[in-house]
Design an enzyme around this catalytic site. Sequence first.
Site, PDB file in Angstrom:
ATOM      1  N   CYS A 125       0.814  -1.220   0.000  1.00  0.00           N
ATOM      2  CA  CYS A 125       0.000   0.000   0.000  1.00  0.00           C
ATOM      3  C   CYS A 125       0.852   1.278   0.000  1.00  0.00           C
ATOM      4  O   CYS A 125       0.578   2.222  -0.746  1.00  0.00           O
ATOM      5  CB  CYS A 125      -0.959  -0.002   1.185  1.00  0.00           C
ATOM      6  N   HIS A 131      -3.189   6.185   4.553  1.00  0.00           N
ATOM      7  CA  HIS A 131      -1.761   6.264   4.858  1.00  0.00           C
ATOM      8  C   HIS A 131      -1.226   7.619   4.392  1.00  0.00           C
ATOM      9  O   HIS A 131      -1.566   8.093   3.305  1.00  0.00           O
ATOM     10  CB  HIS A 131      -0.978   5.189   4.094  1.00  0.00           C
TER      11      HIS A 131
END
Length: 342
Positions: free
Chosen positions: A133, A247
């Site tokens: 990710c 994130h």
Amino acid sequence: MRKFNVAVVGATGAVGEEMLRVMEEVEFPVAKLVPLASARSAGGTVEYKDEEVKVKELTETIFEEEEIDIALFSAGGSVSAKFAPFAVEAGAVVIDNTSHFRMDPDVPLVVPEVNPEDITKWREKGIIANPNCSTIQMVQALKPIQETYGIQRIDVSTYQATSGAGKSAMDELVRQMQDFFAFKLDESEHRKFPHQIALNVIPQIDVFMENGFTKEEMKMVNETNKIMHDAIEVAATCVRVPTLRGHAESVTVTCKKDVDPEAAKKIISEGENVVVLDDPENGIYPMPTLCVEKNETFVGRIRGDIYRPNILHMFVVADNLRVGAATNAVRIAQKWIEMESI
Ligand code: A2P
């Protein structure tokens, strides 16, 4: 247009659920959807296009029985290692969200906005890997910089949400916050993280390697080079923070040529599925709360270095369950269909 039998392995998980949402949104050409999970969840249902679809148990024979064309895996590395070969054997293309096959030289590692051409190598093993990710959002933001200025080195620190470790990890944060308000945080358990995550930041994601970096950090190093087809120096510090989703990354990129920050801002904003949010005087910059359920990567705080004209700094944020996992997997599947023009 041809439609496909699609299996989602790990359909009851944090990423699996998002895969279903993204497929709905892009009107993925699904003939039959087969949600798969462990025996624990088999018999339950997941929602797809306003219908309840029965979850089946992942078995060695299910891909053949259900005549699966496309299998999206997101149930952990060991599950992919064991079951992806059965999906391939049954004639499906596997798009794997785990790290298990990523560095296999015969498995393309793809971010469709960066290296879509690598998808053509899928026939080698029948598997296409979805990167980590944190890597995905970083290379999306940096692709236009690489093309224009060349990249020599990347220094990155991440601020990674708990959902990166799955649903039970999100539950762990929520439970600890509840314990904090009940004045019993001291007694609160931690299972998914090496320390208490509520009201804390943990500079460790995954295990430490011999070189002092963690496995998560080395994923960013190795995957970036494989995707960008270049020998770029990368130093990463991956940090878990007490957010649920999204994130963030502070990225410092050393370019091969001098960079004009204003020009760089424009170039980044022209990147595919990249949005520049950069008006610091008005408090506008990317944050996790702004990226939830979005399919774009947001970039801001773009600025030059005080000392060196070839260094650029920026802050990059994306929904880790979407851009960092489900959306990227579905985009790979869309590109695969387009390229194979089946
Ligand atoms: P299950 O709900 O049956 O446990 P998350 O990343 O949010 O923790 O989700 C992990 C996903 O992977 C879930 O859908 C989970 O299903 C699935 N999963 C975990 N282990 C297995 C396994 N051994 N076989 C099949 N699915 C698994």
